[in-house]
Motif scaffolding. Structure first.
Motif, PDB file in Angstrom:
ATOM      1  N   LEU A  11       2.156  53.204  87.027  1.00 55.95           N
ATOM      2  CA  LEU A  11       1.777  54.622  87.016  1.00 55.95           C
ATOM      3  C   LEU A  11       1.396  55.133  88.404  1.00 55.95           C
ATOM      4  O   LEU A  11       1.745  56.254  88.776  1.00 55.95           O
ATOM      5  N   LEU A  13       5.700  67.641  82.867  1.00 52.01           N
ATOM      6  CA  LEU A  13       6.104  66.241  82.784  1.00 52.01           C
ATOM      7  C   LEU A  13       5.781  65.684  81.401  1.00 52.01           C
ATOM      8  O   LEU A  13       4.617  65.622  81.014  1.00 52.01           O
ATOM      9  N   GLY A  60       9.777  58.216  89.758  1.00 50.30           N
ATOM     10  CA  GLY A  60       8.992  59.456  89.826  1.00 50.30           C
ATOM     11  C   GLY A  60       9.702  60.511  90.666  1.00 50.30           C
ATOM     12  O   GLY A  60       9.782  61.688  90.292  1.00 50.30           O
ATOM     13  N   THR A  74       1.991  63.186  76.900  1.00 53.09           N
ATOM     14  CA  THR A  74       1.978  61.748  77.117  1.00 53.09           C
ATOM     15  C   THR A  74       2.008  61.042  75.763  1.00 53.09           C
ATOM     16  O   THR A  74       1.162  61.309  74.908  1.00 53.09           O
ATOM     17  N   LEU A 129       5.934  62.296  79.360  1.00 50.64           N
ATOM     18  CA  LEU A 129       6.052  60.887  79.714  1.00 50.64           C
ATOM     19  C   LEU A 129       5.895  60.049  78.453  1.00 50.64           C
ATOM     20  O   LEU A 129       4.896  60.182  77.741  1.00 50.64           O
ATOM     21  N   THR A 130       6.871  59.201  78.167  1.00 51.75           N
ATOM     22  CA  THR A 130       6.750  58.244  77.068  1.00 51.75           C
ATOM     23  C   THR A 130       6.712  56.851  77.678  1.00 51.75           C
ATOM     24  O   THR A 130       7.632  56.459  78.401  1.00 51.75           O
ATOM     25  N   LEU A 131       5.599  56.152  77.431  1.00 50.33           N
ATOM     26  CA  LEU A 131       5.361  54.859  78.074  1.00 50.33           C
ATOM     27  C   LEU A 131       5.209  53.758  77.015  1.00 50.33           C
ATOM     28  O   LEU A 131       4.536  53.971  76.011  1.00 50.33           O
ATOM     29  N   ILE A 169      11.289  59.651  80.652  1.00 53.60           N
ATOM     30  CA  ILE A 169      10.611  60.657  81.473  1.00 53.60           C
ATOM     31  C   ILE A 169      11.380  61.968  81.371  1.00 53.60           C
ATOM     32  O   ILE A 169      12.561  62.019  81.688  1.00 53.60           O
ATOM     33  N   SER A 196       3.570  58.019  90.012  1.00 52.51           N
ATOM     34  CA  SER A 196       2.979  59.330  90.300  1.00 52.51           C
ATOM     35  C   SER A 196       3.009  59.613  91.798  1.00 52.51           C
ATOM     36  O   SER A 196       3.159  60.768  92.207  1.00 52.51           O
TER      37      SER A 196
END
Ligand code: ADP
Ligand code: MG
Length: 321
Positions: free
Chosen positions: A97, A85, A62, A120, A87-89, A127, A101
């Motif tokens: 997380l 931001l 992060g 997201t 974010l691919t999770l 990221i 964060s």
């Protein structure tokens, strides 16, 4: 937890930053730059396993995702203001997380930048941060414009992150950050964007770049900004940390300091007539700033030290003469 709960829990800070007319939650953000300032914007993506080790601590990921972007703003002489931001999770992992964060928000608070939006999605861990800042038109620092005779200055120390990566890949996992190995690994995972140095140099340096790919590679970009330029580097002047000296067994000044990536220090070209003003402006910058050489008309990059002159390629050593 769905996507919207995730955003609310981790990425919707209550505090509205200065200049944020509308932040996270609508279709887009509304931002108010200060009158007369240029908007400076940059974006950088970190892919797990490519730009950071898969097992890097999530709070460090992060931190680094924002830090590398702030470093680009610093290299332009900008004041950082806002960021987004994407974010691919692969999955929703709340422990990951929460740590991610917290690392992100800690650096954002330190640097007074507000998270104003993002995206997201599900997929391999990736990221992307887009950062925005401001600079007065006459003060923006560019990569172009360096000239023969300019002095080269660099912030902080060189090569620490490369040695940190080597240690991490060899399985070193220090408990604290106090020993030399911990220091070097911390420099890899939590680079400090040199905002104060970039701001202080704005309007005084002739050209600037941040060192993400190694001193020689990024010096090469700075030299490419002029016609057929080269440089002389002085081996004894390269700033090396005590931890670097303790760990590096290469011949001086060490391959990592010249070619290792991920330091996120700033490199400046300073015209001789501005050198005193530049030194004065940077003397209280916490990271420090060191003169490491000068720019030449001859297109080679050479390293002087120990009574020898070595010709370097932009990747590293080429030959001795
Ligand atoms: P849309 O479908 O209109 O693009 P999204 O559902 O993607 O909207 O996003 C809703 C709001 O949440 C937007 O304001 C967006 O900027 C914000 N947002 C989405 N993901 C993130 C994130 N990871 N961090 C911060 N803000 C986010
Ligand atoms: Mg969206």
């Amino acid at each position: 937890m769905d996507e919207f709960q995730l955003i609310r829990s981790y990425f919707q800070p209550d505090a509205r930053g200065e200049g944020v007319v509308l932040g996270v939650g609508d279709d887009a953000a509304l931002l108010q730059p200060a009158p007369g300032q240029l908007l400076v914007t940059c974006v950088d993506t970190l892919v797990a396993g490519v730009h950071f080790p898969e097992d890097a601590p999530p709070d460090a990921v992060g931190h680094k995702a924002l830090a590398v972007n702030l470093s680009d703003l610093a290299a332009m002489g900008a004041r950082p203001r806002w960021f987004q931001l994407a974010l691919t999770l692969p999955e929703i992992d709340e422990a990951w997380l929460a740590a991610f964060s917290s690392g992100l928000h800690r650096l954002a608070a330190e640097q007074d930048v507000a998270l104003v939006g993002g995206d997201t999605t599900r997929g391999p861990l990736t990221i992307t941060v887009q950062a925005m800042g401001e600079v007065a038109p006459a003060q923006a620092l560019r990569r172009t414009g360096a000239r023969a005779g300019d002095r080269l200055y660099v912030t902080g120390t060189l090569g620490d992150a490369a040695l940190g990566l080597d240690l991490w890949q060899r399985g070193v996992r220090p408990a604290g950050g106090d020993d030399p190995a911990g220091y070097l690994i911390d420099r890899l995972h939590r680079p400090t964007p040199r905002m104060a140095a970039g701001r202080a140099a704005a309007g005084l340096a002739r050209a600037a770049i941040d060192i993400s790919d190694g001193l020689l590679a990024d010096l090469g970009h700075l030299l490419d900004g002029g016609e057929g330029l080269g440089a002389v580097l002085q081996a004894d002047s390269l700033p090396l940390s005590p931890a670097y000296r303790a760990h590096c067994d290469d011949a001086l000044p060490g391959r990592a300091a010249l070619s290792g990536g991920d330091d996120y220090e700033l490199l400046f070209a300073v015209a001789p007539e501005n050198e005193v003003a530049f030194q004065t402006a940077l003397q209280n910058v916490p990271a420090g700033c060191t003169c490491i050489g000068w720019i030449t008309e001859d297109s080679a990059i050479t390293l002087q030290g120990d009574g020898q002159t070595q010709v370097l390629t932009r990747q590293g050593y080429q030959h001795f003469n």
